[in-house]
Enzyme design. Sequence first.
Site, PDB file in Angstrom:
ATOM      1  N   ASN A  69       1.789  13.385 -11.186  1.00 56.04           N
ATOM      2  CA  ASN A  69       0.891  12.534 -10.421  1.00 56.04           C
ATOM      3  C   ASN A  69      -0.259  13.432  -9.957  1.00 56.04           C
ATOM      4  O   ASN A  69      -0.148  14.142  -8.968  1.00 56.04           O
ATOM      5  CB  ASN A  69       1.690  11.961  -9.242  1.00 56.04           C
ATOM      6  CG  ASN A  69       0.899  10.985  -8.422  1.00 56.04           C
ATOM      7  OD1 ASN A  69      -0.336  10.926  -8.517  1.00 56.04           O
ATOM      8  ND2 ASN A  69       1.587  10.223  -7.591  1.00 56.04           N
ATOM      9  N   ARG A  99       0.783   9.381 -14.052  1.00 60.98           N
ATOM     10  CA  ARG A  99       0.114   8.310 -13.322  1.00 60.98           C
ATOM     11  C   ARG A  99      -1.370   8.368 -13.683  1.00 60.98           C
ATOM     12  O   ARG A  99      -1.998   9.416 -13.557  1.00 60.98           O
ATOM     13  CB  ARG A  99       0.284   8.535 -11.820  1.00 60.98           C
ATOM     14  CG  ARG A  99      -0.446   7.500 -11.022  1.00 60.98           C
ATOM     15  CD  ARG A  99      -0.297   7.783  -9.553  1.00 60.98           C
ATOM     16  NE  ARG A  99      -0.958   6.750  -8.798  1.00 60.98           N
ATOM     17  CZ  ARG A  99      -1.188   6.839  -7.513  1.00 60.98           C
ATOM     18  NH1 ARG A  99      -0.809   7.902  -6.839  1.00 60.98           N
ATOM     19  NH2 ARG A  99      -1.796   5.864  -6.882  1.00 60.98           N
ATOM     20  N   HIS A 149      -2.599   0.643  -6.629  1.00 58.09           N
ATOM     21  CA  HIS A 149      -1.246   0.858  -6.075  1.00 58.09           C
ATOM     22  C   HIS A 149      -0.204   0.045  -6.857  1.00 58.09           C
ATOM     23  O   HIS A 149       0.868  -0.263  -6.332  1.00 58.09           O
ATOM     24  CB  HIS A 149      -1.151   0.414  -4.595  1.00 58.09           C
ATOM     25  CG  HIS A 149      -1.864   1.298  -3.625  1.00 58.09           C
ATOM     26  ND1 HIS A 149      -2.480   0.790  -2.499  1.00 58.09           N
ATOM     27  CD2 HIS A 149      -2.050   2.633  -3.598  1.00 58.09           C
ATOM     28  CE1 HIS A 149      -3.024   1.776  -1.814  1.00 58.09           C
ATOM     29  NE2 HIS A 149      -2.785   2.914  -2.464  1.00 58.09           N
ATOM     30  N   ASN A 202      -2.379   6.171   3.504  1.00 61.14           N
ATOM     31  CA  ASN A 202      -3.789   6.541   3.705  1.00 61.14           C
ATOM     32  C   ASN A 202      -4.653   5.453   3.097  1.00 61.14           C
ATOM     33  O   ASN A 202      -5.586   4.957   3.703  1.00 61.14           O
ATOM     34  CB  ASN A 202      -4.085   7.887   3.060  1.00 61.14           C
ATOM     35  CG  ASN A 202      -3.533   9.019   3.899  1.00 61.14           C
ATOM     36  OD1 ASN A 202      -3.661   9.005   5.121  1.00 61.14           O
ATOM     37  ND2 ASN A 202      -2.900   9.987   3.254  1.00 61.14           N
ATOM     38  N   GLY A 203      -4.333   5.099   1.849  1.00 64.62           N
ATOM     39  CA  GLY A 203      -4.936   3.916   1.235  1.00 64.62           C
ATOM     40  C   GLY A 203      -4.018   2.734   1.521  1.00 64.62           C
ATOM     41  O   GLY A 203      -2.805   2.918   1.637  1.00 64.62           O
ATOM     42  N   ARG A 253     -11.168   4.660   5.099  1.00 63.98           N
ATOM     43  CA  ARG A 253     -11.994   3.725   4.309  1.00 63.98           C
ATOM     44  C   ARG A 253     -12.228   2.443   5.107  1.00 63.98           C
ATOM     45  O   ARG A 253     -11.323   1.965   5.795  1.00 63.98           O
ATOM     46  CB  ARG A 253     -11.288   3.359   3.001  1.00 63.98           C
ATOM     47  CG  ARG A 253     -11.272   4.496   2.005  1.00 63.98           C
ATOM     48  CD  ARG A 253     -10.505   4.108   0.748  1.00 63.98           C
ATOM     49  NE  ARG A 253      -9.440   5.060   0.500  1.00 63.98           N
ATOM     50  CZ  ARG A 253      -8.480   4.917  -0.403  1.00 63.98           C
ATOM     51  NH1 ARG A 253      -8.449   3.846  -1.164  1.00 63.98           N
ATOM     52  NH2 ARG A 253      -7.552   5.828  -0.559  1.00 63.98           N
ATOM     53  N   GLU A 284       6.361   2.285   6.286  1.00 58.43           N
ATOM     54  CA  GLU A 284       7.751   2.727   6.416  1.00 58.43           C
ATOM     55  C   GLU A 284       8.058   3.300   7.785  1.00 58.43           C
ATOM     56  O   GLU A 284       9.204   3.314   8.217  1.00 58.43           O
ATOM     57  CB  GLU A 284       8.060   3.804   5.359  1.00 58.43           C
ATOM     58  CG  GLU A 284       8.064   3.272   3.947  1.00 58.43           C
ATOM     59  CD  GLU A 284       8.151   4.371   2.893  1.00 58.43           C
ATOM     60  OE1 GLU A 284       8.829   5.388   3.131  1.00 58.43           O
ATOM     61  OE2 GLU A 284       7.528   4.204   1.828  1.00 58.43           O
ATOM     62  N   ASN A 285       7.013   3.817   8.458  1.00 58.52           N
ATOM     63  CA  ASN A 285       7.277   4.599   9.678  1.00 58.52           C
ATOM     64  C   ASN A 285       6.740   4.037  10.979  1.00 58.52           C
ATOM     65  O   ASN A 285       7.008   4.599  12.030  1.00 58.52           O
ATOM     66  CB  ASN A 285       6.699   6.014   9.510  1.00 58.52           C
ATOM     67  CG  ASN A 285       7.387   6.771   8.405  1.00 58.52           C
ATOM     68  OD1 ASN A 285       8.586   6.989   8.482  1.00 58.52           O
ATOM     69  ND2 ASN A 285       6.642   7.144   7.384  1.00 58.52           N
ATOM     70  N   GLU A 320       7.076   5.932  -6.297  1.00 52.92           N
ATOM     71  CA  GLU A 320       6.215   5.765  -7.469  1.00 52.92           C
ATOM     72  C   GLU A 320       6.649   6.655  -8.624  1.00 52.92           C
ATOM     73  O   GLU A 320       6.595   6.239  -9.783  1.00 52.92           O
ATOM     74  CB  GLU A 320       4.760   6.058  -7.068  1.00 52.92           C
ATOM     75  CG  GLU A 320       4.184   4.958  -6.194  1.00 52.92           C
ATOM     76  CD  GLU A 320       2.978   5.393  -5.395  1.00 52.92           C
ATOM     77  OE1 GLU A 320       3.117   6.322  -4.570  1.00 52.92           O
ATOM     78  OE2 GLU A 320       1.901   4.820  -5.583  1.00 52.92           O
TER      79      GLU A 320
HETATM   80  P1  ADP Z   1      -0.836   8.142   0.681  1.00 53.94           P
HETATM   81  O1  ADP Z   1      -1.460   6.792   0.775  1.00 53.94           O
HETATM   82  O2  ADP Z   1      -1.841   9.253   0.586  1.00 53.94           O
HETATM   83  O3  ADP Z   1       0.285   8.239  -0.336  1.00 53.94           O
HETATM   84  P2  ADP Z   1       1.215   8.061   2.712  1.00 53.94           P
HETATM   85  O4  ADP Z   1       1.828   6.847   2.136  1.00 53.94           O
HETATM   86  O5  ADP Z   1       2.037   9.291   2.774  1.00 53.94           O
HETATM   87  O6  ADP Z   1      -0.181   8.404   2.091  1.00 53.94           O
HETATM   88  O7  ADP Z   1       0.758   7.672   4.212  1.00 53.94           O
HETATM   89  C1  ADP Z   1       0.172   8.632   5.034  1.00 53.94           C
HETATM   90  C2  ADP Z   1      -0.108   8.002   6.372  1.00 53.94           C
HETATM   91  O8  ADP Z   1       1.114   7.498   6.930  1.00 53.94           O
HETATM   92  C3  ADP Z   1      -0.592   9.016   7.414  1.00 53.94           C
HETATM   93  O9  ADP Z   1      -1.966   9.159   7.384  1.00 53.94           O
HETATM   94  C4  ADP Z   1      -0.136   8.378   8.707  1.00 53.94           C
HETATM   95  O10 ADP Z   1      -1.173   7.560   9.213  1.00 53.94           O
HETATM   96  C5  ADP Z   1       1.009   7.477   8.336  1.00 53.94           C
HETATM   97  N1  ADP Z   1       2.275   7.886   8.946  1.00 53.94           N
HETATM   98  C6  ADP Z   1       3.174   8.767   8.460  1.00 53.94           C
HETATM   99  N2  ADP Z   1       4.215   8.874   9.320  1.00 53.94           N
HETATM  100  C7  ADP Z   1       3.970   8.051  10.355  1.00 53.94           C
HETATM  101  C8  ADP Z   1       4.645   7.708  11.566  1.00 53.94           C
HETATM  102  N3  ADP Z   1       5.817   8.252  11.867  1.00 53.94           N
HETATM  103  N4  ADP Z   1       4.079   6.804  12.382  1.00 53.94           N
HETATM  104  C9  ADP Z   1       2.892   6.247  12.068  1.00 53.94           C
HETATM  105  N5  ADP Z   1       2.202   6.512  10.960  1.00 53.94           N
HETATM  106  C10 ADP Z   1       2.726   7.403  10.116  1.00 53.94           C
END
Ligand code: ADP
Length: 406
Positions: A7, A98, A186, A217-218, A247, A340-341, A390
Amino acid sequence: MKILVLNTGSSSLKSCLYDLGSQLPDNPPEPIWEAMIDWSKHTGYAEITVKLHQEKNIQEEVVANSRTEIIQRMLATLWEGETAVIHSPSEIDVIGHRVVHGGNKYQQSILIDAEVKQTITELAVFAPVHNPVNLEGIETTEKIFVNVPQIAVFDTAFHAHLEPAAYTYAIPMKYTHQGIRRYGFHGISHQYCRDRAAKLLNRPVTDLRLITCHIGNGCSLAAIRNGLSIDTTMGFTPLEGLVMGSRSGSIDAGILIHLLRQPDMDVEKLDRLLNRESGLLGISGLSPDLRPILQAIAEGNSQAQLAFDVYVHSLRSHIGSMIASLGGLDALVFTAGVGENSPEVRAAACQNFEFLGLQLDHLKNQQRGRDVDIATEESKVRVLVIHTQEDWQIACECHGYRQSPK
Ligand code: ADP
Protein backbone atom coordinates in the site's frame (compact mmCIF):
# COMPACT_ATOMS: atom_id res chain seq x y z
CA MET A 1 0.16 -19.50 -0.46
CA LYS A 2 2.28 -16.44 0.32
CA ILE A 3 0.61 -13.16 -0.57
CA LEU A 4 2.54 -9.90 -0.33
CA VAL A 5 0.49 -6.69 -0.08
CA LEU A 6 1.82 -3.20 -0.85
CA ASN A 7 0.00 0.00 0.00
CA THR A 8 2.20 2.77 -1.36
CA GLY A 9 1.46 6.37 -0.42
CA SER A 10 3.34 9.60 -1.01
CA SER A 11 4.64 9.97 2.54
CA SER A 12 4.37 6.40 3.78
CA LEU A 13 4.30 2.83 2.50
CA LYS A 14 2.77 -0.12 4.31
CA SER A 15 3.40 -3.71 3.35
CA CYS A 16 2.54 -7.10 4.82
CA LEU A 17 2.84 -10.79 4.08
CA TYR A 18 0.09 -13.37 4.60
CA ASP A 19 0.66 -17.10 4.57
CA LEU A 20 -2.63 -18.77 3.62
CA GLY A 21 -3.98 -22.20 2.81
CA SER A 22 -6.28 -22.95 -0.13
CA GLN A 23 -9.38 -21.86 1.85
CA LEU A 24 -9.73 -18.31 3.13
CA PRO A 25 -10.25 -18.30 6.90
CA ASP A 26 -13.49 -16.83 8.30
CA ASN A 27 -11.64 -14.22 10.32
CA PRO A 28 -8.69 -12.20 9.01
CA PRO A 29 -5.44 -13.75 10.31
CA GLU A 30 -2.42 -11.75 11.47
CA PRO A 31 0.18 -11.21 8.72
CA ILE A 32 3.46 -13.08 9.34
CA TRP A 33 5.47 -9.95 8.51
CA GLU A 34 4.55 -6.25 8.44
CA ALA A 35 6.68 -3.30 7.46
CA MET A 36 6.29 0.40 7.00
CA ILE A 37 8.32 3.23 5.52
CA ASP A 38 7.72 6.75 6.82
CA TRP A 39 9.19 9.51 4.68
CA SER A 40 7.53 12.30 6.63
CA LYS A 41 9.58 12.47 9.86
CA HIS A 42 12.79 14.26 8.77
CA THR A 43 13.54 15.60 5.33
CA GLY A 44 16.18 13.49 3.58
CA TYR A 45 15.54 10.46 5.81
CA ALA A 46 13.14 7.54 5.84
CA GLU A 47 12.21 5.42 8.82
CA ILE A 48 11.74 1.72 8.18
CA THR A 49 9.80 -0.27 10.77
CA VAL A 50 9.41 -4.04 10.61
CA LYS A 51 6.96 -5.80 12.88
CA LEU A 52 7.08 -9.52 13.38
CA HIS A 53 4.15 -11.49 14.63
CA GLN A 54 3.93 -11.01 18.43
CA GLU A 55 7.44 -9.62 18.60
CA LYS A 56 8.78 -6.16 19.13
CA ASN A 57 9.31 -3.71 16.30
CA ILE A 58 12.66 -3.26 14.59
CA GLN A 59 13.31 0.26 13.41
CA GLU A 60 16.04 1.95 11.40
CA GLU A 61 16.44 5.42 9.99
CA VAL A 62 18.13 5.58 6.59
CA VAL A 63 19.17 8.36 4.24
CA ALA A 64 16.41 8.69 1.67
CA ASN A 65 18.34 9.21 -1.56
CA SER A 66 15.98 7.24 -3.73
CA ARG A 67 12.52 6.02 -2.81
CA THR A 68 13.02 2.86 -4.87
CA GLU A 69 16.16 1.97 -2.92
CA ILE A 70 14.34 2.40 0.39
CA ILE A 71 11.47 0.18 -0.79
CA GLN A 72 14.00 -2.46 -1.90
CA ARG A 73 15.68 -2.28 1.48
CA MET A 74 12.40 -2.68 3.33
CA LEU A 75 11.42 -5.67 1.17
CA ALA A 76 14.83 -7.31 1.71
CA THR A 77 13.95 -7.67 5.41
CA LEU A 78 11.59 -10.43 4.22
CA TRP A 79 14.51 -12.77 3.53
CA GLU A 80 17.51 -11.11 5.22
CA GLY A 81 18.65 -10.81 8.81
CA GLU A 82 16.67 -11.32 12.02
CA THR A 83 13.36 -10.34 10.40
CA ALA A 84 13.54 -13.01 7.66
CA VAL A 85 10.34 -15.03 7.17
CA ILE A 86 11.16 -16.52 3.73
CA HIS A 87 14.38 -17.82 2.16
CA SER A 88 14.18 -16.01 -1.18
CA PRO A 89 11.88 -13.69 -3.16
CA SER A 90 10.79 -16.64 -5.35
CA GLU A 91 8.70 -17.99 -2.44
CA ILE A 92 6.12 -15.24 -2.93
CA ASP A 93 3.11 -16.52 -4.93
CA VAL A 94 1.29 -13.30 -5.71
CA ILE A 95 1.57 -9.57 -4.93
CA GLY A 96 -1.38 -7.22 -4.43
CA HIS A 97 -1.06 -3.46 -4.88
CA ARG A 98 -3.50 -0.84 -3.73
CA VAL A 99 -4.03 1.52 -6.66
CA VAL A 100 -6.08 4.62 -5.91
CA HIS A 101 -7.60 5.42 -9.31
CA GLY A 102 -8.87 2.87 -11.79
CA GLY A 103 -11.04 5.36 -13.71
CA ASN A 104 -13.94 4.05 -15.82
CA LYS A 105 -11.89 1.18 -17.10
CA TYR A 106 -11.31 -1.04 -14.09
CA GLN A 107 -14.41 -2.30 -12.33
CA GLN A 108 -12.51 -5.04 -10.52
CA SER A 109 -9.01 -6.11 -9.57
CA ILE A 110 -6.78 -7.00 -12.50
CA LEU A 111 -3.55 -8.82 -13.30
CA ILE A 112 -0.93 -6.14 -14.00
CA ASP A 113 0.67 -6.09 -17.45
CA ALA A 114 2.17 -3.36 -19.62
CA GLU A 115 -1.27 -2.10 -20.67
CA VAL A 116 -2.53 -1.87 -17.09
CA LYS A 117 0.60 0.08 -16.09
CA GLN A 118 0.06 2.42 -19.01
CA THR A 119 -3.55 3.04 -17.93
CA ILE A 120 -2.50 3.67 -14.32
CA THR A 121 0.00 6.22 -15.68
CA GLU A 122 -2.68 7.90 -17.80
CA LEU A 123 -5.07 8.04 -14.85
CA ALA A 124 -2.49 10.05 -12.91
CA VAL A 125 -4.17 13.15 -14.37
CA PHE A 126 -7.07 12.34 -12.04
CA ALA A 127 -4.92 11.24 -9.07
CA PRO A 128 -1.60 13.08 -9.40
CA VAL A 129 -0.50 12.40 -5.82
CA HIS A 130 -1.38 8.72 -5.67
CA ASN A 131 -1.23 6.86 -9.00
CA PRO A 132 2.46 7.68 -9.72
CA VAL A 133 3.60 6.37 -6.32
CA ASN A 134 1.37 3.29 -6.69
CA LEU A 135 3.10 2.61 -10.00
CA GLU A 136 6.49 3.12 -8.39
CA GLY A 137 5.61 0.33 -5.92
CA ILE A 138 4.57 -1.96 -8.78
CA GLU A 139 7.74 -1.32 -10.79
CA THR A 140 9.98 -1.84 -7.77
CA THR A 141 8.45 -5.20 -6.83
CA GLU A 142 8.44 -6.32 -10.48
CA LYS A 143 12.23 -6.13 -10.51
CA ILE A 144 12.66 -8.06 -7.26
CA PHE A 145 9.91 -10.68 -7.62
CA VAL A 146 10.50 -11.64 -11.23
CA ASN A 147 7.59 -13.54 -12.86
CA VAL A 148 5.42 -13.30 -9.73
CA PRO A 149 1.86 -12.26 -10.72
CA GLN A 150 0.96 -8.79 -9.49
CA ILE A 151 -2.62 -7.68 -8.99
CA ALA A 152 -3.89 -4.09 -8.96
CA VAL A 153 -6.73 -3.59 -6.47
CA PHE A 154 -8.44 -0.26 -7.09
CA ASP A 155 -9.95 2.09 -4.54
CA THR A 156 -12.50 3.22 -7.10
CA ALA A 157 -13.60 -0.24 -8.32
CA PHE A 158 -16.18 -0.90 -5.60
CA HIS A 159 -18.10 2.18 -6.75
CA ALA A 160 -18.01 1.19 -10.43
CA HIS A 161 -21.71 0.29 -10.43
CA LEU A 162 -23.03 3.74 -9.52
CA GLU A 163 -25.93 4.72 -11.76
CA PRO A 164 -25.52 7.77 -14.04
CA ALA A 165 -27.88 9.74 -11.75
CA ALA A 166 -25.42 9.19 -8.88
CA TYR A 167 -22.20 9.79 -10.78
CA THR A 168 -23.05 12.61 -13.18
CA TYR A 169 -22.27 16.19 -12.17
CA ALA A 170 -24.74 18.79 -13.45
CA ILE A 171 -22.23 20.47 -15.75
CA PRO A 172 -22.13 20.39 -19.57
CA MET A 173 -21.94 16.74 -20.64
CA LYS A 174 -18.77 17.23 -22.64
CA TYR A 175 -16.93 17.30 -19.28
CA THR A 176 -18.61 14.10 -18.17
CA HIS A 177 -17.41 12.53 -21.43
CA GLN A 178 -13.89 13.70 -20.52
CA GLY A 179 -14.14 11.63 -17.35
CA ILE A 180 -15.27 14.32 -14.90
CA ARG A 181 -17.74 12.28 -12.85
CA ARG A 182 -18.10 10.82 -9.39
CA TYR A 183 -15.73 7.88 -8.91
CA GLY A 184 -15.73 7.48 -5.13
CA PHE A 185 -12.79 6.22 -3.06
CA HIS A 186 -11.97 4.07 0.02
CA GLY A 187 -13.65 1.26 -1.97
CA ILE A 188 -11.38 -1.45 -0.55
CA SER A 189 -12.39 -0.47 2.99
CA HIS A 190 -16.11 -0.12 2.17
CA GLN A 191 -16.06 -3.54 0.52
CA TYR A 192 -14.31 -5.14 3.46
CA CYS A 193 -16.86 -3.59 5.86
CA ARG A 194 -19.76 -4.79 3.70
CA ASP A 195 -18.56 -8.40 3.91
CA ARG A 196 -17.64 -8.21 7.58
CA ALA A 197 -21.02 -6.62 8.44
CA ALA A 198 -22.87 -9.40 6.63
CA LYS A 199 -20.83 -11.97 8.55
CA LEU A 200 -21.47 -10.29 11.92
CA LEU A 201 -25.18 -9.97 11.18
CA ASN A 202 -25.30 -13.49 9.75
CA ARG A 203 -27.19 -12.30 6.68
CA PRO A 204 -26.30 -12.42 2.98
CA VAL A 205 -24.87 -9.14 1.64
CA THR A 206 -27.58 -9.16 -1.02
CA ASP A 207 -30.17 -8.82 1.75
CA LEU A 208 -28.81 -5.69 3.38
CA ARG A 209 -29.06 -1.93 3.11
CA LEU A 210 -25.87 -0.61 4.66
CA ILE A 211 -24.15 2.70 5.17
CA THR A 212 -20.45 2.25 5.78
CA CYS A 213 -18.82 5.30 7.38
CA HIS A 214 -15.05 5.33 6.79
CA ILE A 215 -13.98 8.14 9.10
CA GLY A 216 -10.22 8.53 9.38
CA ASN A 217 -7.95 11.32 8.13
CA GLY A 218 -9.93 11.02 4.92
CA CYS A 219 -13.66 10.40 5.38
CA SER A 220 -16.30 8.92 3.10
CA LEU A 221 -19.64 7.13 3.25
CA ALA A 222 -20.96 4.42 0.97
CA ALA A 223 -24.60 3.45 0.54
CA ILE A 224 -24.67 -0.28 -0.20
CA ARG A 225 -27.75 -2.14 -1.48
CA ASN A 226 -27.81 -5.74 -2.74
CA GLY A 227 -24.07 -5.78 -2.13
CA LEU A 228 -23.40 -2.89 -4.52
CA SER A 229 -22.28 0.64 -3.76
CA ILE A 230 -25.13 2.78 -5.11
CA ASP A 231 -23.99 6.11 -3.70
CA THR A 232 -20.93 7.56 -2.04
CA THR A 233 -19.79 10.93 -0.72
CA MET A 234 -16.36 11.30 -2.32
CA GLY A 235 -16.51 12.28 -5.94
CA PHE A 236 -14.19 13.08 -8.80
CA THR A 237 -11.50 13.45 -6.16
CA PRO A 238 -11.23 12.47 -2.48
CA LEU A 239 -11.98 16.10 -1.56
CA GLU A 240 -15.76 15.92 -1.90
CA GLY A 241 -18.29 15.02 0.77
CA LEU A 242 -17.69 14.95 4.50
CA VAL A 243 -15.67 17.49 6.47
CA MET A 244 -12.35 15.70 7.15
CA GLY A 245 -9.19 16.19 9.22
CA SER A 246 -7.61 18.79 6.94
CA ARG A 247 -9.90 18.64 3.87
CA SER A 248 -12.90 20.91 3.47
CA GLY A 249 -15.26 18.31 2.02
CA SER A 250 -18.10 19.73 -0.11
CA ILE A 251 -18.24 23.51 -0.23
CA ASP A 252 -20.04 25.97 -2.48
CA ALA A 253 -18.10 25.89 -5.78
CA GLY A 254 -18.76 29.65 -5.95
CA ILE A 255 -16.26 30.07 -3.10
CA LEU A 256 -13.53 28.64 -5.34
CA ILE A 257 -14.40 31.06 -8.13
CA HIS A 258 -14.38 33.93 -5.65
CA LEU A 259 -11.02 32.90 -4.13
CA LEU A 260 -9.37 32.36 -7.52
CA ARG A 261 -10.26 35.94 -8.44
CA GLN A 262 -8.22 37.27 -5.50
CA PRO A 263 -4.80 38.63 -6.48
CA ASP A 264 -2.89 36.62 -3.86
CA MET A 265 -4.49 33.27 -4.82
CA ASP A 266 -3.42 30.68 -7.37
CA VAL A 267 -4.31 27.07 -8.13
CA GLU A 268 -1.52 25.55 -6.01
CA LYS A 269 -2.46 27.69 -3.00
CA LEU A 270 -6.11 26.79 -3.38
CA ASP A 271 -5.23 23.11 -3.60
CA ARG A 272 -3.22 23.38 -0.35
CA LEU A 273 -5.95 25.42 1.35
CA LEU A 274 -8.70 22.90 0.57
CA ASN A 275 -6.71 19.68 1.05
CA ARG A 276 -4.28 20.52 3.85
CA GLU A 277 -5.45 23.60 5.72
CA SER A 278 -9.21 23.08 6.01
CA GLY A 279 -11.50 20.63 7.82
CA LEU A 280 -11.04 20.19 11.57
CA LEU A 281 -7.65 21.91 11.31
CA GLY A 282 -9.01 24.93 9.44
CA ILE A 283 -11.83 25.64 11.87
CA SER A 284 -10.08 24.80 15.14
CA GLY A 285 -6.68 26.22 14.17
CA LEU A 286 -5.33 23.37 16.30
CA SER A 287 -5.00 20.04 14.55
CA PRO A 288 -6.45 17.73 11.89
CA ASP A 289 -6.48 15.00 14.55
CA LEU A 290 -9.72 14.64 16.48
CA ARG A 291 -8.02 13.74 19.77
CA PRO A 292 -6.48 17.18 20.56
CA ILE A 293 -9.76 18.75 19.42
CA LEU A 294 -11.71 16.71 21.98
CA GLN A 295 -9.11 17.61 24.62
CA ALA A 296 -9.45 21.31 23.78
CA ILE A 297 -13.26 21.07 23.97
CA ALA A 298 -12.91 19.63 27.47
CA GLU A 299 -10.80 22.68 28.33
CA GLY A 300 -13.51 25.03 27.05
CA ASN A 301 -12.03 25.96 23.64
CA SER A 302 -14.93 27.33 21.58
CA GLN A 303 -13.18 27.04 18.18
CA ALA A 304 -12.55 23.37 18.86
CA GLN A 305 -16.23 23.00 19.77
CA LEU A 306 -17.25 24.67 16.50
CA ALA A 307 -14.91 22.38 14.51
CA PHE A 308 -16.51 19.32 16.15
CA ASP A 309 -20.03 20.65 15.57
CA VAL A 310 -19.40 21.35 11.87
CA TYR A 311 -17.81 17.89 11.49
CA VAL A 312 -20.84 16.20 13.07
CA HIS A 313 -23.32 18.35 11.11
CA SER A 314 -21.65 17.28 7.88
CA LEU A 315 -21.60 13.62 8.94
CA ARG A 316 -25.28 13.63 9.86
CA SER A 317 -26.42 15.36 6.70
CA HIS A 318 -24.45 13.00 4.47
CA ILE A 319 -25.77 9.95 6.36
CA GLY A 320 -29.24 11.38 5.73
CA SER A 321 -28.48 11.67 2.06
CA MET A 322 -27.24 8.05 1.88
CA ILE A 323 -30.44 6.87 3.65
CA ALA A 324 -32.45 8.69 1.00
CA SER A 325 -30.52 6.90 -1.75
CA LEU A 326 -31.05 3.52 -0.06
CA GLY A 327 -34.69 4.06 0.83
CA GLY A 328 -34.14 2.48 4.25
CA LEU A 329 -31.38 1.21 6.50
CA ASP A 330 -30.51 -2.12 8.12
CA ALA A 331 -27.10 -1.23 9.55
CA LEU A 332 -24.85 1.76 10.04
CA VAL A 333 -21.19 0.76 10.11
CA PHE A 334 -18.40 2.86 11.64
CA THR A 335 -14.78 2.22 10.66
CA ALA A 336 -11.25 3.76 10.43
CA GLY A 337 -9.42 5.89 13.04
CA VAL A 338 -12.32 8.06 14.18
CA GLY A 339 -15.13 5.62 13.39
CA GLU A 340 -13.47 2.85 15.40
CA ASN A 341 -12.19 4.94 18.29
CA SER A 342 -14.49 7.87 18.94
CA PRO A 343 -17.68 7.09 20.90
CA GLU A 344 -18.38 10.87 20.84
CA VAL A 345 -18.64 10.99 17.04
CA ARG A 346 -20.66 7.75 16.84
CA ALA A 347 -23.14 8.95 19.49
CA ALA A 348 -23.51 12.37 17.87
CA ALA A 349 -24.03 10.85 14.42
CA CYS A 350 -26.64 8.37 15.65
CA GLN A 351 -28.56 10.81 17.85
CA ASN A 352 -30.52 12.40 15.00
CA PHE A 353 -31.57 9.07 13.51
CA GLU A 354 -33.50 7.84 16.53
CA PHE A 355 -36.68 8.62 14.60
CA LEU A 356 -35.82 5.60 12.42
CA GLY A 357 -35.94 3.37 15.49
CA LEU A 358 -32.14 3.41 15.72
CA GLN A 359 -31.09 3.05 19.38
CA LEU A 360 -27.49 3.15 20.44
CA ASP A 361 -26.50 1.16 23.53
CA HIS A 362 -24.45 3.89 25.21
CA LEU A 363 -22.54 1.48 27.42
CA LYS A 364 -21.48 -0.68 24.47
CA ASN A 365 -20.60 2.46 22.52
CA GLN A 366 -18.14 3.46 25.26
CA GLN A 367 -16.44 0.07 25.40
CA ARG A 368 -13.48 -0.59 23.17
CA GLY A 369 -14.37 -3.51 20.97
CA ARG A 370 -13.44 -4.73 17.54
CA ASP A 371 -16.22 -5.83 15.23
CA VAL A 372 -19.12 -5.33 17.62
CA ASP A 373 -22.78 -4.39 17.45
CA ILE A 374 -23.38 -1.33 19.65
CA ALA A 375 -27.14 -0.96 19.11
CA THR A 376 -29.67 -2.00 21.75
CA GLU A 377 -31.49 -5.29 21.22
CA GLU A 378 -34.70 -3.43 20.34
CA SER A 379 -33.03 -1.11 17.83
CA LYS A 380 -34.56 -1.35 14.35
CA VAL A 381 -31.19 -0.45 12.81
CA ARG A 382 -28.00 -2.28 13.78
CA VAL A 383 -24.95 -0.12 14.52
CA LEU A 384 -21.61 -1.84 13.98
CA VAL A 385 -18.03 -0.87 14.74
CA ILE A 386 -15.71 -2.73 12.38
CA HIS A 387 -11.93 -2.60 12.31
CA THR A 388 -11.18 -2.00 8.65
CA GLN A 389 -8.55 -4.29 7.15
CA GLU A 390 -7.75 -3.03 3.69
CA ASP A 391 -4.59 -5.12 3.43
CA TRP A 392 -6.57 -8.25 4.15
CA GLN A 393 -9.17 -7.28 1.52
CA ILE A 394 -6.35 -6.88 -1.02
CA ALA A 395 -4.96 -10.29 0.00
CA CYS A 396 -8.44 -11.82 -0.49
CA GLU A 397 -8.60 -10.39 -4.03
CA CYS A 398 -5.19 -11.94 -4.76
CA HIS A 399 -6.25 -15.27 -3.26
CA GLY A 400 -9.30 -15.29 -5.56
CA TYR A 401 -7.03 -14.63 -8.52
CA ARG A 402 -4.69 -17.51 -7.65
CA GLN A 403 -7.60 -19.91 -7.24
CA SER A 404 -9.12 -18.92 -10.59
CA PRO A 405 -6.91 -16.63 -12.69
CA LYS A 406 -9.13 -14.12 -14.52
P1 ADP B 1 -6.16 7.23 7.44
O1 ADP B 1 -7.42 7.81 6.91
O2 ADP B 1 -4.94 8.04 7.10
O3 ADP B 1 -6.00 5.74 7.18
P2 ADP B 1 -6.84 6.52 10.16
O4 ADP B 1 -7.99 5.70 9.73
O5 ADP B 1 -5.74 5.85 10.89
O6 ADP B 1 -6.24 7.40 9.01
O7 ADP B 1 -7.45 7.69 11.10
C1 ADP B 1 -6.60 8.62 11.69
C2 ADP B 1 -7.43 9.55 12.53
O8 ADP B 1 -8.16 8.79 13.51
C3 ADP B 1 -6.58 10.51 13.38
O9 ADP B 1 -6.28 11.67 12.69
C4 ADP B 1 -7.50 10.78 14.55
O10 ADP B 1 -8.27 11.93 14.27
C5 ADP B 1 -8.43 9.61 14.62
N1 ADP B 1 -8.29 8.85 15.86
C6 ADP B 1 -7.44 7.83 16.10
N2 ADP B 1 -7.61 7.38 17.37
C7 ADP B 1 -8.58 8.13 17.93
C8 ADP B 1 -9.21 8.18 19.21
N3 ADP B 1 -8.87 7.33 20.17
N4 ADP B 1 -10.18 9.08 19.41
C9 ADP B 1 -10.54 9.94 18.43
N5 ADP B 1 -10.00 9.95 17.21
C10 ADP B 1 -9.03 9.07 16.96
